[in-house]
Enzyme design. Sequence first.
Site, PDB file in Angstrom:
ATOM      1  N   GLY A  55       0.768  -1.246   0.000  1.00 12.31           N
ATOM      2  CA  GLY A  55       0.000   0.000   0.000  1.00 12.31           C
ATOM      3  C   GLY A  55       0.795   1.290   0.000  1.00 12.31           C
ATOM      4  O   GLY A  55       0.317   2.322  -0.464  1.00 12.31           O
ATOM      5  N   ASP A 110       0.853   3.210   4.487  1.00  9.80           N
ATOM      6  CA  ASP A 110      -0.242   3.882   3.783  1.00  9.80           C
ATOM      7  C   ASP A 110      -1.319   4.319   4.760  1.00  9.80           C
ATOM      8  O   ASP A 110      -1.819   5.432   4.716  1.00  9.80           O
ATOM      9  CB  ASP A 110      -0.824   2.954   2.702  1.00  9.80           C
ATOM     10  CG  ASP A 110      -1.174   1.557   3.229  1.00  9.80           C
ATOM     11  OD1 ASP A 110      -0.869   1.241   4.394  1.00  9.80           O
ATOM     12  OD2 ASP A 110      -1.760   0.777   2.455  1.00  9.80           O
ATOM     13  N   ASP A 113      -5.070   1.599  10.774  1.00  7.80           N
ATOM     14  CA  ASP A 113      -6.497   1.407  11.087  1.00  7.80           C
ATOM     15  C   ASP A 113      -6.596   0.974  12.550  1.00  7.80           C
ATOM     16  O   ASP A 113      -6.650   1.804  13.448  1.00  7.80           O
ATOM     17  CB  ASP A 113      -7.049   0.367  10.099  1.00  7.80           C
ATOM     18  CG  ASP A 113      -8.527   0.100  10.250  1.00  7.80           C
ATOM     19  OD1 ASP A 113      -9.182   0.774  11.053  1.00  7.80           O
ATOM     20  OD2 ASP A 113      -9.054  -0.788   9.555  1.00  7.80           O
ATOM     21  N   PHE A 162     -13.776   3.022   4.727  1.00  7.79           N
ATOM     22  CA  PHE A 162     -12.880   2.187   3.942  1.00  7.79           C
ATOM     23  C   PHE A 162     -12.468   2.975   2.706  1.00  7.79           C
ATOM     24  O   PHE A 162     -13.323   3.463   1.970  1.00  7.79           O
ATOM     25  CB  PHE A 162     -13.547   0.871   3.537  1.00  7.79           C
ATOM     26  CG  PHE A 162     -12.590  -0.059   2.859  1.00  7.79           C
ATOM     27  CD1 PHE A 162     -11.685  -0.804   3.603  1.00  7.79           C
ATOM     28  CD2 PHE A 162     -12.556  -0.161   1.478  1.00  7.79           C
ATOM     29  CE1 PHE A 162     -10.767  -1.631   2.978  1.00  7.79           C
ATOM     30  CE2 PHE A 162     -11.646  -0.994   0.846  1.00  7.79           C
ATOM     31  CZ  PHE A 162     -10.749  -1.726   1.607  1.00  7.79           C
ATOM     32  N   ASP A 169      -5.905  -0.568  -1.598  1.00  8.28           N
ATOM     33  CA  ASP A 169      -6.682  -1.465  -2.457  1.00  8.28           C
ATOM     34  C   ASP A 169      -7.965  -1.957  -1.833  1.00  8.28           C
ATOM     35  O   ASP A 169      -8.135  -1.948  -0.615  1.00  8.28           O
ATOM     36  CB  ASP A 169      -5.828  -2.696  -2.793  1.00  8.28           C
ATOM     37  CG  ASP A 169      -5.695  -3.624  -1.584  1.00  8.28           C
ATOM     38  OD1 ASP A 169      -5.229  -3.158  -0.524  1.00  8.28           O
ATOM     39  OD2 ASP A 169      -6.091  -4.790  -1.678  1.00  8.28           O
ATOM     40  N   ARG A 175      -5.417   0.280  -6.546  1.00 12.93           N
ATOM     41  CA  ARG A 175      -4.164   0.890  -6.065  1.00 12.93           C
ATOM     42  C   ARG A 175      -3.654   1.973  -7.008  1.00 12.93           C
ATOM     43  O   ARG A 175      -2.944   2.878  -6.607  1.00 12.93           O
ATOM     44  CB  ARG A 175      -3.054  -0.158  -5.952  1.00 12.93           C
ATOM     45  CG  ARG A 175      -3.271  -1.202  -4.883  1.00 12.93           C
ATOM     46  CD  ARG A 175      -1.982  -2.002  -4.668  1.00 12.93           C
ATOM     47  NE  ARG A 175      -2.222  -3.249  -3.973  1.00 12.93           N
ATOM     48  CZ  ARG A 175      -2.337  -3.393  -2.661  1.00 12.93           C
ATOM     49  NH1 ARG A 175      -2.258  -2.342  -1.886  1.00 12.93           N
ATOM     50  NH2 ARG A 175      -2.541  -4.577  -2.120  1.00 12.93           N
TER      51      ARG A 175
HETATM   52  P1  IMP Z   1      -4.380  -2.289  10.810  1.00 13.94           P
HETATM   53  O1  IMP Z   1      -3.511  -3.413  11.302  1.00 13.94           O
HETATM   54  O2  IMP Z   1      -5.831  -2.543  11.205  1.00 13.94           O
HETATM   55  O3  IMP Z   1      -3.912  -0.929  11.281  1.00 13.94           O
HETATM   56  O4  IMP Z   1      -4.407  -2.336   9.245  1.00 13.94           O
HETATM   57  C1  IMP Z   1      -3.353  -1.889   8.501  1.00 13.94           C
HETATM   58  C2  IMP Z   1      -3.399  -2.359   7.078  1.00 13.94           C
HETATM   59  O5  IMP Z   1      -4.727  -2.715   6.662  1.00 13.94           O
HETATM   60  C3  IMP Z   1      -2.967  -1.241   6.147  1.00 13.94           C
HETATM   61  O6  IMP Z   1      -1.585  -1.263   5.938  1.00 13.94           O
HETATM   62  C4  IMP Z   1      -3.770  -1.546   4.901  1.00 13.94           C
HETATM   63  O7  IMP Z   1      -3.071  -2.452   4.085  1.00 13.94           O
HETATM   64  C5  IMP Z   1      -5.028  -2.195   5.400  1.00 13.94           C
HETATM   65  N1  IMP Z   1      -6.139  -1.225   5.523  1.00 13.94           N
HETATM   66  C6  IMP Z   1      -6.641  -0.668   6.634  1.00 13.94           C
HETATM   67  N2  IMP Z   1      -7.652   0.168   6.362  1.00 13.94           N
HETATM   68  C7  IMP Z   1      -7.788   0.140   5.024  1.00 13.94           C
HETATM   69  C8  IMP Z   1      -8.655   0.846   4.107  1.00 13.94           C
HETATM   70  O8  IMP Z   1      -9.522   1.667   4.463  1.00 13.94           O
HETATM   71  N3  IMP Z   1      -8.469   0.559   2.793  1.00 13.94           N
HETATM   72  C9  IMP Z   1      -7.540  -0.313   2.329  1.00 13.94           C
HETATM   73  N4  IMP Z   1      -6.715  -0.969   3.145  1.00 13.94           N
HETATM   74  C10 IMP Z   1      -6.834  -0.748   4.490  1.00 13.94           C
END
Ligand code: IMP
Length: 182
Positions: A55, A110, A113, A162, A169, A175
Amino acid sequence: MEFFNTVNVKDKTFEQYIGKYELNSIITDMAHRINHDYRNCSNHNPLIIIGVLNGSFMFLADLVKMLNIKCEIHFIKVSSYSGIHSTGKVTEILGLTRNITNQNVLIVEDIVDTGLTVRELYHQLILKKPFTLDICTLLYKKVNCKVDLNIKYVCKEIEDKFVIGYGLDYDNLGRNLDMIYS
Ligand code: IMP
């Protein structure tokens, strides 16, 4: 039918959320901060930038073009996502060949979350004893963040939406879009 500010990816329609002008502005501001904070980096002691694939590739490419400090660029891969819901699981870190002991290291993401991915990454990298280790992310869903971690460099905090585009993606599609859609 697609309107100029919407895009259809698989079964969903996404609307423009962060345009090119704003992206350029927030990334330029971030580059200025990084240039300032790492101004003492040198050929012998460069900033080690670690982009998290897939990402971060577009954000990182635009960010580093605006850096005037000495830096190295490396990429790693982790995996924690499937579809539009985080699984919260991080597999191993792939591809880090650079020794980061005693180095200034900056992780470039990128999006953060839940924060589980970057926390796991942070904990694995800190074991290698870098001199400094910080996190830079384009987007931060602060309301969703489940971990107590200082994300020092955030280009923009966003709501719980999202998003796709600019490297992000939806099941590997979207992407290539040159701005962010939600
Ligand atoms: P986390 O571990 O929940 O913080 O998620 C991190 C990863 O999830 C990021 O590096 C993204 O690859 C993916 N991700 C989280 N939110 C989104 C979104 O809104 N769109 C696309 N990918 C996301």
